[in-house]
Scaffold this motif. Structure first.
Motif, mmCIF file in Angstrom:
data_model
loop_
_atom_site.group_PDB
_atom_site.id
_atom_site.type_symbol
_atom_site.label_atom_id
_atom_site.label_comp_id
_atom_site.label_asym_id
_atom_site.label_seq_id
_atom_site.Cartn_x
_atom_site.Cartn_y
_atom_site.Cartn_z
ATOM 1 N N GLY A 238 -52.553 -10.623 51.119
ATOM 2 C CA GLY A 238 -51.353 -11.509 51.002
ATOM 3 C C GLY A 238 -51.961 -13.073 51.089
ATOM 4 O O GLY A 238 -52.948 -13.352 52.008
ATOM 5 N N TRP A 239 -51.117 -13.917 50.645
ATOM 6 C CA TRP A 239 -51.497 -15.209 50.713
ATOM 7 C C TRP A 239 -50.995 -16.018 51.901
ATOM 8 O O TRP A 239 -51.533 -16.905 52.488
ATOM 9 N N PHE A 297 -56.820 -14.228 32.306
ATOM 10 C CA PHE A 297 -56.281 -13.765 30.872
ATOM 11 C C PHE A 297 -57.432 -12.530 30.658
ATOM 12 O O PHE A 297 -56.712 -11.343 30.291
ATOM 13 N N GLN A 298 -58.649 -12.833 30.524
ATOM 14 C CA GLN A 298 -59.467 -11.717 30.387
ATOM 15 C C GLN A 298 -59.252 -10.270 31.076
ATOM 16 O O GLN A 298 -59.351 -9.312 30.775
ATOM 17 N N ILE A 299 -59.184 -10.705 32.385
ATOM 18 C CA ILE A 299 -59.122 -9.519 33.409
ATOM 19 C C ILE A 299 -57.861 -8.854 32.952
ATOM 20 O O ILE A 299 -57.723 -7.409 32.926
ATOM 21 N N LEU A 300 -56.665 -9.429 32.928
ATOM 22 C CA LEU A 300 -55.336 -8.796 32.930
ATOM 23 C C LEU A 300 -55.197 -8.057 31.512
ATOM 24 O O LEU A 300 -54.420 -7.225 31.455
ATOM 25 N N SER A 428 -53.618 -11.794 39.583
ATOM 26 C CA SER A 428 -53.420 -10.206 39.714
ATOM 27 C C SER A 428 -52.302 -10.020 40.833
ATOM 28 O O SER A 428 -51.672 -8.924 40.917
ATOM 29 N N THR A 429 -52.424 -10.896 41.840
ATOM 30 C CA THR A 429 -51.515 -10.691 43.134
ATOM 31 C C THR A 429 -50.093 -10.910 42.323
ATOM 32 O O THR A 429 -49.175 -9.994 42.705
ATOM 33 N N LEU A 430 -49.953 -11.738 41.614
ATOM 34 C CA LEU A 430 -48.595 -12.034 40.808
ATOM 35 C C LEU A 430 -48.163 -10.669 39.992
ATOM 36 O O LEU A 430 -46.874 -10.328 40.109
ATOM 37 N N ALA A 431 -49.006 -10.459 39.442
ATOM 38 C CA ALA A 431 -48.853 -9.181 38.287
ATOM 39 C C ALA A 431 -48.498 -7.981 39.470
ATOM 40 O O ALA A 431 -47.591 -7.234 39.165
ATOM 41 N N GLY A 452 -45.140 -7.189 35.392
ATOM 42 C CA GLY A 452 -45.993 -7.912 36.233
ATOM 43 C C GLY A 452 -46.963 -8.739 35.222
ATOM 44 O O GLY A 452 -47.332 -9.952 35.692
ATOM 45 N N PHE A 453 -47.546 -8.174 34.205
ATOM 46 C CA PHE A 453 -48.405 -8.800 33.348
ATOM 47 C C PHE A 453 -47.740 -10.009 32.806
ATOM 48 O O PHE A 453 -48.291 -11.121 32.564
ATOM 49 N N ARG A 454 -46.642 -9.897 32.230
ATOM 50 C CA ARG A 454 -46.035 -11.043 31.624
ATOM 51 C C ARG A 454 -45.631 -12.254 32.578
ATOM 52 O O ARG A 454 -46.051 -13.651 32.044
#
Length: 479
Positions: A238-239, A297-300, A428-431, A452-454
């Motif tokens: 976590g942040w 973007f590429q990873i998600l 990725s954490t946000l998603a 999550g992706f959105r």
């Protein structure tokens, strides 16, 4: 005042090498970078197979990527300076050989510790080779038009490597096994190193005694490694955790100490005068934001294709292929001409606008998306990244002269890696957090993941908007 004019004057003093030899040298540099970029994307596709074979937990599996990122991102600046001091050709060849040897260790690994240690060594080799590549291109092609075309070709190789890696990783993993994703580096690396030693012109720096800043090297390497270590660990800790905040504070303190040291050292590792150039400082700042959004973007998108739409590894690579082809085509065929006609800043703004549109389309991505309708338009618009990467590279290297081309190259690659690490960690954490909240609220798994992706795509779009605004404000032409 900027360092642009002196750099061009210095470059013009050196006699230009024959066109054919410079073309061969560029081809060798691109081949070396192709192997390194290829490896970066090929590994991500094979992670599930590696996890199953070596018994990694989900948390430990990330270290097959993190170990590489920490070494690669942490050593780029130091490696670039070493190139200026002992010769960029020597550093480039040494990096290729170390990367190749470490790839063999990865392929032979039968336990987690060996694979992680070998990936760290790959990162060291990748940093050595990558850090000096742009510096050699700058000195090989002092004329702006030729340099623009060379940088466009270099950017094209980056896009092609990422695309080929995703497709090849899936094919090799499914047809053979994951060890082959590393074995493929052996013939590529040995051939590239042999050709580099034969084709690249010898260059001699002043030596370590002529400008080695040992304390500065320790401070910046420790700061970057700790900073990247803190960032890549946020997915697990976590942040706001004590670990993340403590490591972040220590990294910031070391970075501050490094800057103080550079202001006082007789032979600084990173001459602060480089930041007097608005183009150099602005391009590096914009790059952190742009790469954060684009790399995330590429990873998600790859995760969305596999985890929501059910694509396999090879199908995911093929689905991402149009984006890489678009970026590569724009880099190779259009970027240099457009930069020469309209200027790097204007072309950069156009490229960022295309990327904002591309990622903005994904903010309303449905659970049952059709590839042709919902994803292909984004893949094609991502071709704007070819304008962004070439423009940023030209601006970021604009203040580099013969004496500090390796340092400027190392700095530019460092901000690129920091942006990539930040983008993946933040998005990725946000998603994941958003998906967990939606799952807890009773939403189906596919819908929760898509939600999550959105959110992540919305934040990535915001990062690109910020990059556009920073370009418009900071990279204004000097009056």
């Amino acid at each position: 005042m900027t360092t642009h004019a002196p750099a061009r004057k210095t470059a013009d003093k050196a006699p230009a090498a024959p066109v054919r030899s410079r073309a061969l040298a560029l081809a060798v540099l691109c081949a070396g970078m192709l192997m390194i970029i290829l490896d970066g994307s090929i590994v991500t596709v094979a992670l599930p197979a590696i996890q199953q074979d070596l018994g990694f937990t989900s948390a430990d599996l990330t270290w097959t990527v993190n170990a590489y990122l920490i070494a690669f991102g942490g050593l780029l600046l130091l490696a670039g300076r070493l190139g200026d001091l002992v010769g960029r050709k020597k550093v480039f060849v040494a990096g290729l050989l170390l990367f190749t040897a470490a790839s063999l260790l990865c392929a032979l690994a039968t336990d987690q510790g060996t694979l992680i240690a070998a990936r760290f060594l790959q990162g060291v080799g990748g940093a050595l080779a990558s850090s000096v590549s742009l510096g050699m291109i700058v000195t090989l092609f002092p004329e702006p038009g030729e340099r623009g075309r060379a940088i466009g070709a270099f950017s094209f190789v980056g896009a092609a490597g990422a695309s080929i890696g995703q497709v090849l990783g899936g094919v090799l993993t499914e047809a053979l096994d994951w060890h082959w994703i590393f074995l493929i580096n052996l013939p590529l690396g040995l051939a590239a190193a042999a050709l580099a030693w034969r084709v690249l012109a010898a260059d001699r720096g002043p030596g370590l005694r002529g400008g080695a800043d040992a304390l500065g090297a320790v401070l910046i390497t420790a700061a970057l490694m700790l900073g990247i270590y803190a960032i890549v660990g946020t997915a697990e800790h976590g942040w706001a955790s004590g670990r993340t905040l403590g490591l972040g504070a220590l990294s910031a303190a070391l970075l501050a100490g490094f800057l103080v040291r550079q202001a006082r050292a007789a032979h600084p590792l990173l001459p602060l005068r480089m930041f007097r150039s608005r183009a150099v400082s602005g391009a590096n700042a914009v790059q952190v934001l742009a790469v954060s959004g684009l790399f995330g973007f590429q990873i998600l998108v790859a995760l969305y294709l596999q985890n929501v739409l059910g694509y396999g590894a090879a199908a995911t690579g093929l689905a991402m292929l149009p984006a890489a082809v678009a970026v590569g085509a724009v880099s190779l065929l259009l970027s240099a001409r457009l930069n020469a006609r309209f200027g790097e800043r204007n072309v950069l703004l156009a490229g960022l606008a295309l990327l904002v549109a591309a990622l903005g389309l994904l903010v309303r991505l449905p659970v049952d998306a059709g590839y042709a309708v919902h994803l292909l338009p984004t893949m094609l618009l991502v071709g704007g990244g070819g304008l962004v990467l070439s423009g940023l590279t030209t601006l970021g290297m604009s203040g580099a002269g013969e004496a500090d081309a390796g340092t400027a190259s190392g700095l530019f690659n460092t901000t690129q890696q920091v942006g990539a690490a930040l983008g993946v960690a933040v998005l990725s954490t946000l998603a994941s957090s958003r998906a967990a909240d939606l799952t807890a609220a009773g939403r189906p798994a596919a819908e929760a993941l898509t939600g999550g992706f959105r959110l992540a795509f919305a934040v990535a779009t915001g990062l690109l908007v910020a990059a556009f605004a920073l370009t418009a404000v900071v990279l204004r032409p000097s009056k």
